[in-house]
Scaffold this active site. Structure first.
Site, PDB file in Angstrom:
ATOM      1  N   ARG A 229      30.507  87.563  17.634  1.00 29.19           N
ATOM      2  CA  ARG A 229      30.895  87.254  16.265  1.00 29.19           C
ATOM      3  C   ARG A 229      32.146  88.050  15.920  1.00 29.19           C
ATOM      4  NH1 ARG A 229      28.328  83.484  16.922  1.00 29.19           N
ATOM      5  NH2 ARG A 229      26.601  82.600  15.709  1.00 29.19           N
ATOM      6  N   GLU A 258      37.405  82.083  10.286  1.00 27.29           N
ATOM      7  CA  GLU A 258      37.617  80.881  11.091  1.00 27.29           C
ATOM      8  C   GLU A 258      37.660  79.641  10.196  1.00 27.29           C
ATOM      9  OE1 GLU A 258      34.538  80.757  14.035  1.00 27.29           O
ATOM     10  OE2 GLU A 258      35.163  82.606  14.987  1.00 27.29           O
ATOM     11  N   HIS A 277      36.492  79.106  19.028  1.00 29.20           N
ATOM     12  CA  HIS A 277      35.025  79.093  18.938  1.00 29.20           C
ATOM     13  C   HIS A 277      34.453  77.850  19.638  1.00 29.20           C
ATOM     14  CE1 HIS A 277      31.659  80.950  16.271  1.00 29.20           C
ATOM     15  NE2 HIS A 277      31.189  80.586  17.460  1.00 29.20           N
TER      16      HIS A 277
END
Length: 319
Positions: A229, A258, A277
């Site tokens: 994370r 993000e 991601h």
């Protein structure tokens, strides 16, 4: 009597087929604010399924008085207020261990690319600069020390691959694990590792765990890998460490925000490799996570036993 399942995001086609073929459930979509509000006003919702973007907080739970299940087609649960759901007796379901293989592969891929400077090597050839090969600088992972922070399912797989590459492995984790690698203190792992890889959940304790002080404890020129994370790292301190040369490089699949702001300095830094991601977005893993989540949600609604460990509790938080 059928139950209503609200989807906040789309799922893999195979998972949707399972839902659509189930005669005892009705599936409704809340993919944007307008459709979500319509769904909330017009249906008695029993379960909500999301992936990673749909935010399920107390305000949404307030609008779904008969909610029984909140399910995430994934592993991490930071887009769900788990404590609030637990207080209300709502089961929180995830897909434990479903992404361990693909995230471990992605971690090693980032590590290899960063250590061997492969992105620059690829670009050099694509741009017709073959003759500049004499300027290439890279190194190998064999013989290096890997420090793993978080020895859960993913950490264990990364350790085994790294060991096969000839790396020495140390780790720091919340609990001692039955693995053949020495468990050291956080400070000892940071000081002794050529590469540090993060495999921790985002919690109050781990947010900004890798701050300026932690980065200063790392070997000069060491590499940092993050497929966990983004908020585990203090990004301002990280950028300073890269600029000063204290940190040799940073490769990551996650960032604190993000998508990142357009002026995020880490994106264009010459010593960073950042993917959007996508570590879990292989076809195999994405499909598996969606199917697993749908099957477990249906099982619970039907009063059947779901797969082991799919209902969240503290012991399956570390992944």
């Amino acid at each position: 009597m059928s139950a209503t399942i609200l989807l906040l995001e789309t799922l893999a086609d195979e998972a949707m087929e399972i839902l659509e073929s189930a005669e005892d459930v009705e599936v409704i979509m809340g993919l944007d604010d307008a459709s979500l509000q319509t769904a909330l006003k017009s249906h008695d919702i029993s379960a909500i399924i999301t992936r990673g973007k749909g935010q399920i907080r107390a305000s949404l739970m307030d609008q779904v008085p008969n909610l029984k299940i909140i399910a995430r087609a994934g592993v991490g649960l930071d887009n769900i207020n788990v404590d609030e759901a637990s207080k209300r007796g709502i089961k929180v379901v995830n897909a434990p261990n479903s992404n361990a293989n693909t995230i471990a592969e992605h971690t090693i891929s980032l590590m290899l690319n960063l250590q061997r400077n492969l992105f620059s090597a690829f670009t050099m050839v694509k741009e017709g600069r073959w003759k500049e090969r004499g300027n290439y600088i890279g190194d190998e992972l064999h013989g290096k020390t890997l420090g793993i922070l978080g020895m859960g399912n993913i950490g264990k797989k990364v350790a085994r691959i790294a060991e096969a590459l000839g790396m020495k492995v140390y780790y720091w984790s919340a609990v001692k694990e039955p693995v053949p690698y020495p468990m050291l203190s956080l400070q000892e792992v940071l000081k002794s590792s050529d590469v540090v890889s993060l495999h921790l959940p985002l919690t109050v304790e781990t947010e900004n765990l890798i701050n300026g002080e932690a980065l200063n404890q790392m070997k000069t020129g060491a590499l940092l890998i993050n497929t966990a994370r983004g908020k585990i790292i203090d990004q301002k301190a990280l950028f300073k460490a890269l600029e000063s040369g204290k940190l040799g490089g940073f490769a990551s699949d996650v960032l604190a925000v993000e998508p990142p702001e357009t002026d995020e300095p880490l994106i264009k830094h010459p010593n960073t490799l950042i993917t959007a991601h996508v570590g879990s977005l292989t076809k195999t893993t994405y499909t598996q996570m969606c199917i697993m989540t749908v099957q477990n949600t249906l099982a619970i609604l039907r009063g059947q036993e779901p797969m082991e460990n799919c209902i969240f509790n503290k012991r399956n938080l570390i992944n």
